[in-house]
Design an enzyme around this catalytic site. Sequence first.
Site, PDB file in Angstrom:
ATOM      1  N   ASP A  74       0.864  -1.187   0.000  1.00 15.97           N
ATOM      2  CA  ASP A  74       0.000   0.000   0.000  1.00 15.97           C
ATOM      3  C   ASP A  74       0.898   1.234   0.000  1.00 15.97           C
ATOM      4  O   ASP A  74       1.810   1.340   0.824  1.00 15.97           O
ATOM      5  CB  ASP A  74      -0.870  -0.042   1.263  1.00 15.97           C
ATOM      6  CG  ASP A  74      -1.728   1.196   1.396  1.00 15.97           C
ATOM      7  OD1 ASP A  74      -1.956   1.872   0.378  1.00 15.97           O
ATOM      8  OD2 ASP A  74      -2.171   1.483   2.528  1.00 15.97           O
ATOM      9  N   ASN A  76      -0.455   4.552  -0.020  1.00 18.94           N
ATOM     10  CA  ASN A  76      -1.080   5.790   0.469  1.00 18.94           C
ATOM     11  C   ASN A  76      -1.819   5.623   1.789  1.00 18.94           C
ATOM     12  O   ASN A  76      -2.631   6.462   2.164  1.00 18.94           O
ATOM     13  CB  ASN A  76      -2.024   6.360  -0.603  1.00 18.94           C
ATOM     14  CG  ASN A  76      -3.158   5.398  -0.918  1.00 18.94           C
ATOM     15  OD1 ASN A  76      -3.160   4.258  -0.454  1.00 18.94           O
ATOM     16  ND2 ASN A  76      -4.127   5.849  -1.688  1.00 18.94           N
ATOM     17  N   ASP A  78      -4.234   3.705   2.817  1.00 21.00           N
ATOM     18  CA  ASP A  78      -5.665   3.369   2.936  1.00 21.00           C
ATOM     19  C   ASP A  78      -5.874   1.885   3.234  1.00 21.00           C
ATOM     20  O   ASP A  78      -7.007   1.399   3.274  1.00 21.00           O
ATOM     21  CB  ASP A  78      -6.445   3.792   1.677  1.00 21.00           C
ATOM     22  CG  ASP A  78      -6.039   3.004   0.445  1.00 21.00           C
ATOM     23  OD1 ASP A  78      -5.095   2.176   0.528  1.00 21.00           O
ATOM     24  OD2 ASP A  78      -6.664   3.205  -0.624  1.00 21.00           O
ATOM     25  N   ASP A  82      -1.676  -1.173  -3.920  1.00 19.93           N
ATOM     26  CA  ASP A  82      -1.986  -0.391  -5.122  1.00 19.93           C
ATOM     27  C   ASP A  82      -0.820  -0.422  -6.109  1.00 19.93           C
ATOM     28  O   ASP A  82       0.249  -0.977  -5.813  1.00 19.93           O
ATOM     29  CB  ASP A  82      -2.359   1.052  -4.742  1.00 19.93           C
ATOM     30  CG  ASP A  82      -1.384   1.631  -3.719  1.00 19.93           C
ATOM     31  OD1 ASP A  82      -0.174   1.571  -3.972  1.00 19.93           O
ATOM     32  OD2 ASP A  82      -1.842   2.111  -2.658  1.00 19.93           O
ATOM     33  N   ASP A 253      -9.413 -16.245 -17.052  1.00 14.61           N
ATOM     34  CA  ASP A 253     -10.161 -16.679 -15.879  1.00 14.61           C
ATOM     35  C   ASP A 253     -11.394 -17.488 -16.266  1.00 14.61           C
ATOM     36  O   ASP A 253     -12.194 -17.039 -17.095  1.00 14.61           O
ATOM     37  CB  ASP A 253     -10.605 -15.426 -15.100  1.00 14.61           C
ATOM     38  CG  ASP A 253     -11.338 -15.759 -13.829  1.00 14.61           C
ATOM     39  OD1 ASP A 253     -10.683 -16.184 -12.873  1.00 14.61           O
ATOM     40  OD2 ASP A 253     -12.576 -15.599 -13.791  1.00 14.61           O
ATOM     41  N   HIS A 374      -4.080 -17.524  -5.502  1.00  9.29           N
ATOM     42  CA  HIS A 374      -4.962 -16.724  -4.643  1.00  9.29           C
ATOM     43  C   HIS A 374      -6.253 -17.455  -4.276  1.00  9.29           C
ATOM     44  O   HIS A 374      -7.058 -16.917  -3.522  1.00  9.29           O
ATOM     45  CB  HIS A 374      -5.288 -15.419  -5.368  1.00  9.29           C
ATOM     46  CG  HIS A 374      -6.119 -15.659  -6.591  1.00  9.29           C
ATOM     47  ND1 HIS A 374      -5.622 -16.316  -7.702  1.00  9.29           N
ATOM     48  CD2 HIS A 374      -7.410 -15.373  -6.869  1.00  9.29           C
ATOM     49  CE1 HIS A 374      -6.578 -16.416  -8.608  1.00  9.29           C
ATOM     50  NE2 HIS A 374      -7.675 -15.846  -8.125  1.00  9.29           N
ATOM     51  N   ASP A 375      -6.483 -18.624  -4.842  1.00  5.32           N
ATOM     52  CA  ASP A 375      -7.681 -19.407  -4.514  1.00  5.32           C
ATOM     53  C   ASP A 375      -7.354 -20.594  -3.618  1.00  5.32           C
ATOM     54  O   ASP A 375      -8.223 -21.425  -3.338  1.00  5.32           O
ATOM     55  CB  ASP A 375      -8.318 -19.964  -5.796  1.00  5.32           C
ATOM     56  CG  ASP A 375      -8.896 -18.870  -6.674  1.00  5.32           C
ATOM     57  OD1 ASP A 375      -9.380 -17.866  -6.140  1.00  5.32           O
ATOM     58  OD2 ASP A 375      -8.869 -19.037  -7.911  1.00  5.32           O
TER      59      ASP A 375
HETATM   60  C1  GLC Z   1     -11.434 -17.908 -10.838  1.00  7.04           C
HETATM   61  C2  GLC Z   1     -10.596 -17.005  -9.969  1.00  7.04           C
HETATM   62  C3  GLC Z   1     -11.312 -16.806  -8.680  1.00  7.04           C
HETATM   63  C4  GLC Z   1     -12.642 -16.138  -8.974  1.00  7.04           C
HETATM   64  C5  GLC Z   1     -13.450 -16.920 -10.000  1.00  7.04           C
HETATM   65  C6  GLC Z   1     -14.566 -16.080 -10.548  1.00  7.04           C
HETATM   66  O1  GLC Z   1     -11.559 -19.165 -10.273  1.00  7.04           O
HETATM   67  O2  GLC Z   1      -9.319 -17.548  -9.798  1.00  7.04           O
HETATM   68  O3  GLC Z   1     -10.574 -16.033  -7.767  1.00  7.04           O
HETATM   69  O4  GLC Z   1     -13.375 -16.038  -7.789  1.00  7.04           O
HETATM   70  O5  GLC Z   1     -12.667 -17.319 -11.104  1.00  7.04           O
HETATM   71  O6  GLC Z   1     -14.099 -15.077 -11.383  1.00  7.04           O
HETATM   72 CA    CA Z   2      -3.558   2.069  -1.233  1.00  5.85          CA
END
Ligand code: GLC
Ligand code: CA
Length: 601
Positions: A74, A76, A78, A82, A253, A374-375
């Site tokens: 981050d 700034n 918040d 970013d 995606d 990230h999933d």
């Molecule tokens: C994919 C992304 C996930 C998102 C989903 C809907 O699986 O990796 O993070 O929630 O698609 O877009």
């Molecule tokens: Ca920020």
Amino acid sequence: MPFLLRMNLRATFLICCLAGGVAACSQSAKQETTAATGVSTPTPPAAAGSGLAKKAGWWKETVVYQLYPRSFQDSNGDGVGDLKGIMQRLDYLKSLGVGTVWLNPIYASPNDDNGYDISDYRQIMPEFGTMADFDALLKGMHQRGIKLVMDLVVNHSSDEHEWFKSARASRTSPYRDYYYWWPAEKGTPPARYSTFDVKKDAWQYDAPTKSYYLHIFSKKQPDLNWNNPKLRQEVHNIMRFWLDKGIDGFRMDAFQFVAKDPAFPPMPGLNEQNFANAYNHGPHLHDYLKEINREVLSHYNVLTVAEGAGRNLTEAHLFVDPARQELDMTYHFEGTGVGSGTDTYKLTDLKRVFTKWDSAFARQGWQALDLGNHDQPRMVSKFGDDRPQFRAPSAKLLNTFLLTMRGTPYCYSGDELGMTNSKFNGIADYRDVAARNTYQLLQQQGGNEAAFFHGLARFSRDNSRTPFQWNATKNAGFTTGTPWIGVNPNYVTVNEAAENQDSASVLNHFRRAMRLRQQHPVLVYGQYQLLDRANPHIYAYTRTQGTEKVLVVLNFSPEKRDWALPPGLKPTGVPLLNNYPALATGPTLALEPWQAVVVRL
Ligand code: GLC
Ligand code: CA
């Protein structure tokens, strides 16, 4: 089945499924039984020599660093990461040696699903910065020789996208057919399952036009209608917009879900376990990909990777067989699926899955390799051992594995430090739409909360979304404000500043492994051969290209283990990579807990 048990199973499954991204659920379906032999045929390098950055194969030789912008830095105060924050850290990225950065979505979005619900595909999310910030970031990356891949989220838009606002206002809107509608006068639409919906119902009734719209993710993520050529042209134009700015590729995606039969034939028995397979590979999916390739991708030298690889190896090939001219590579969920929904996993399963997928792409096509994203939960908490004494060696072992396999490695930000799953003290600490909405369902239906929270602690997607741990100051140096999601309390010891100074850290081991891969094309292209398949603790394999041959031995256990070298294999010289100061060799390797070595043969 007794209701409570059913609820437990359901809660657990939902968590693992949602944790794994859209295609994770499809792993529950039968995988193709193609026997992996453990031996696969060598793929020749795209070009002679190291071939680095040659047009035909730069995306095979690069290592991708997946960066979650909301949690990186981050600038700034918040509490939200970013673009300017990433800018401040470009030299760090350069120091890792990664060739490519994939940014999770940074487009305008109301953030129902952290940016995977886009309200304007040509704008930057104001929380993340401006288009000028983006242009500066891209320039800064390119100046450092780092390529930039963006997320392309076009199975659905946000319900706050102008297209949808217009579409839902009137049945005669020019944007009506950008989405799927079911007029109420036709009765209730045929059942469709939604993964993030509180009621798991993919149809949402919308009063203004007395119709239902389809959303296989949350109700704020209406599905786009790919049967409509106008919509497809819009997507092509969006892709060109970013490619013309100079970006280097797209991560597509949920792409295998985009194709749908607009007549919505009944799909009886859809449930958590089978919906992903049922939605995969709808009619014309590959026509859409070929069209994208012809109209857009073939005009640029870029990397494309699909999320999901279809239901089996044959389908996976359809995405990435070069002769078909569709995409470059695809990542499969069977690897991250190992151990999902349970507290333990079997190393023999991990070996089987990675060996099978290696053999699948040995002759044609290419794969993306990952152990987390990230999933997913943090890789060291899932596949390694995050207890303090084993965290570092096991994280180093997992990075060694990723960086010595054939395919393009995708390293998730923070894994180079060995960041672990975090600590959450109740539903209020979680941010993920999947966790929140599933909790609501649990409250409505009743069920075993303890089992639900146990599953969340282990598998929630929020585990991998906590702020990057830069140093031991407040909030790990991520923000001077209040972070949007709690910082993992172990930042005091696990952080970049401390690891940077320690030559034996996970971070510096990662850098060494990166250099090794760059210096040895055998690690990119060489034939992979699994050794000692049935060993429940040791994962060992060779990589061979021409006269170059290396052996990788990984002790996936917190105990010392002896491993007898197979006849004919003789290590020469000092190890090319070792996560311990020494390696005891002889006819047998005496391995320390979680020891990982790469030796020349
Ligand atoms: C994919 C992304 C996930 C998102 C989903 C809907 O699986 O990796 O993070 O929630 O698609 O877009
Ligand atoms: Ca920020």
